[in-house]
Design a protein around this motif. Structure first.
Motif, PDB file in Angstrom:
ATOM      1  N   GLU A 109      72.447  31.310 -27.487  1.00 46.55           N
ATOM      2  CA  GLU A 109      71.652  30.848 -26.335  1.00 46.55           C
ATOM      3  C   GLU A 109      71.211  29.400 -26.507  1.00 46.55           C
ATOM      4  O   GLU A 109      71.251  28.608 -25.567  1.00 46.55           O
ATOM      5  CB  GLU A 109      70.434  31.740 -26.129  1.00 46.55           C
ATOM      6  CG  GLU A 109      70.746  33.047 -25.456  1.00 46.55           C
ATOM      7  CD  GLU A 109      69.470  33.761 -25.064  1.00 46.55           C
ATOM      8  OE1 GLU A 109      69.076  33.646 -23.881  1.00 46.55           O
ATOM      9  OE2 GLU A 109      68.858  34.390 -25.937  1.00 46.55           O
ATOM     10  N   PHE A 110      70.771  29.068 -27.704  1.00 45.04           N
ATOM     11  CA  PHE A 110      70.365  27.699 -28.016  1.00 45.04           C
ATOM     12  C   PHE A 110      71.523  26.728 -27.748  1.00 45.04           C
ATOM     13  O   PHE A 110      71.350  25.690 -27.094  1.00 45.04           O
ATOM     14  CB  PHE A 110      69.924  27.637 -29.480  1.00 45.04           C
ATOM     15  CG  PHE A 110      69.728  26.257 -30.031  1.00 45.04           C
ATOM     16  CD1 PHE A 110      68.591  25.529 -29.739  1.00 45.04           C
ATOM     17  CD2 PHE A 110      70.676  25.692 -30.885  1.00 45.04           C
ATOM     18  CE1 PHE A 110      68.397  24.257 -30.267  1.00 45.04           C
ATOM     19  CE2 PHE A 110      70.485  24.431 -31.422  1.00 45.04           C
ATOM     20  CZ  PHE A 110      69.346  23.709 -31.106  1.00 45.04           C
ATOM     21  N   ARG A 118      72.364  18.806 -22.186  1.00 44.90           N
ATOM     22  CA  ARG A 118      72.364  17.562 -22.951  1.00 44.90           C
ATOM     23  C   ARG A 118      73.711  17.107 -23.492  1.00 44.90           C
ATOM     24  O   ARG A 118      73.834  15.967 -23.925  1.00 44.90           O
ATOM     25  CB  ARG A 118      71.404  17.682 -24.132  1.00 44.90           C
ATOM     26  CG  ARG A 118      69.971  17.882 -23.742  1.00 44.90           C
ATOM     27  CD  ARG A 118      69.381  16.595 -23.188  1.00 44.90           C
ATOM     28  NE  ARG A 118      68.117  16.831 -22.520  1.00 44.90           N
ATOM     29  CZ  ARG A 118      66.955  16.915 -23.111  1.00 44.90           C
ATOM     30  NH1 ARG A 118      66.886  16.800 -24.406  1.00 44.90           N
ATOM     31  NH2 ARG A 118      65.865  17.129 -22.394  1.00 44.90           N
ATOM     32  N   ALA A 119      74.684  17.969 -23.534  1.00 46.05           N
ATOM     33  CA  ALA A 119      75.980  17.554 -24.079  1.00 46.05           C
ATOM     34  C   ALA A 119      76.561  16.433 -23.217  1.00 46.05           C
ATOM     35  O   ALA A 119      76.430  16.446 -22.001  1.00 46.05           O
ATOM     36  CB  ALA A 119      76.934  18.743 -24.131  1.00 46.05           C
ATOM     37  N   PRO A 120      77.186  15.453 -23.849  1.00 38.85           N
ATOM     38  CA  PRO A 120      77.689  14.291 -23.106  1.00 38.85           C
ATOM     39  C   PRO A 120      78.993  14.568 -22.352  1.00 38.85           C
ATOM     40  O   PRO A 120      80.078  14.138 -22.743  1.00 38.85           O
ATOM     41  CB  PRO A 120      77.861  13.232 -24.192  1.00 38.85           C
ATOM     42  CG  PRO A 120      78.057  14.008 -25.453  1.00 38.85           C
ATOM     43  CD  PRO A 120      77.315  15.296 -25.290  1.00 38.85           C
ATOM     44  N   ASP A 142      64.360  23.233 -18.306  1.00 34.13           N
ATOM     45  CA  ASP A 142      63.329  24.209 -18.667  1.00 34.13           C
ATOM     46  C   ASP A 142      63.848  25.168 -19.738  1.00 34.13           C
ATOM     47  O   ASP A 142      63.124  25.531 -20.661  1.00 34.13           O
ATOM     48  CB  ASP A 142      62.868  24.998 -17.440  1.00 34.13           C
ATOM     49  CG  ASP A 142      62.092  24.140 -16.457  1.00 34.13           C
ATOM     50  OD1 ASP A 142      61.652  23.032 -16.835  1.00 34.13           O
ATOM     51  OD2 ASP A 142      61.936  24.562 -15.303  1.00 34.13           O
ATOM     52  N   ALA A 143      65.092  25.597 -19.596  1.00 36.34           N
ATOM     53  CA  ALA A 143      65.675  26.523 -20.575  1.00 36.34           C
ATOM     54  C   ALA A 143      65.736  25.865 -21.957  1.00 36.34           C
ATOM     55  O   ALA A 143      65.447  26.501 -22.961  1.00 36.34           O
ATOM     56  CB  ALA A 143      67.065  26.964 -20.130  1.00 36.34           C
ATOM     57  N   LEU A 144      66.097  24.595 -21.998  1.00 40.41           N
ATOM     58  CA  LEU A 144      66.194  23.900 -23.275  1.00 40.41           C
ATOM     59  C   LEU A 144      64.816  23.728 -23.921  1.00 40.41           C
ATOM     60  O   LEU A 144      64.688  23.759 -25.147  1.00 40.41           O
ATOM     61  CB  LEU A 144      66.852  22.532 -23.080  1.00 40.41           C
ATOM     62  CG  LEU A 144      67.178  21.747 -24.330  1.00 40.41           C
ATOM     63  CD1 LEU A 144      68.142  22.520 -25.223  1.00 40.41           C
ATOM     64  CD2 LEU A 144      67.764  20.403 -23.980  1.00 40.41           C
TER      65      LEU A 144
END
Length: 147
Positions: A109-110, A118-120, A142-144
């Motif tokens: 999940e993380f 956030r991944a480019p 929010d999930a992050l």
């Protein structure tokens, strides 16, 4: 740890089998596969995903290492595609292996939350009424934040 940023499709079953092979010390293997979904209007023709080679792999390797440091993981795999994809195509896969299921699920999940927010990667959707870059969504941020 395996990070693969690729244009070519991947075989979900084959990747999962290879990841799990010989893991007699791991009690849990979790996999997640993301699929290109059609738009709410049902008119998505394609999605183009762009990235910067080298930078993208390093960023995902760093977050995968964070997952390994935070949870009790034996291994991590991330596959993410780029290029032109259509609804129904597999876009990415995350796999985690751990002695216990909680660590495997939480780490997966993380990683998913990171990849989503956030991944480019840069995504552009093509529909009947034109093309638009996909904007970041508040719910993804929010999930992050829970990590």
């Amino acid at each position: 740890m395996r990070i693969s940023i690729q244009e070519a499709p991947f075989d979900l079953g084959q990747e999962a089998d290879q990841f799990a092979a010989g893991r007699v010390d791991m009690g849990a293997i979790v996999t997640f596969t993301g699929v290109v979904r059609n738009s709410a209007k049902g008119d998505l023709a394609a999605m183009e995903i762009e990235h910067y080679p080298g930078m993208t792999e390093k960023a995902i390797e760093a977050i995968a290492q964070q997952a390994k440091d935070r949870w009790s993981l034996g291994d991590v795999m991330v596959i993410h595609r780029y290029g032109r994809l259509v609804p129904g195509d597999k876009i990415m896969m995350v796999a985690t292996a751990s002695p216990h299921r909680v660590d495997a699920f939480e780490a997966a999940e993380f990683l998913m939350d990171y990849l989503k927010s956030r991944a480019p990667f840069w995504k552009k959707e093509f529909a009947a009424d034109g093309a638009d870059w996909v904007a970041a969504k508040d719910e993804d941020e929010d999930a992050l934040s829970r990590w």
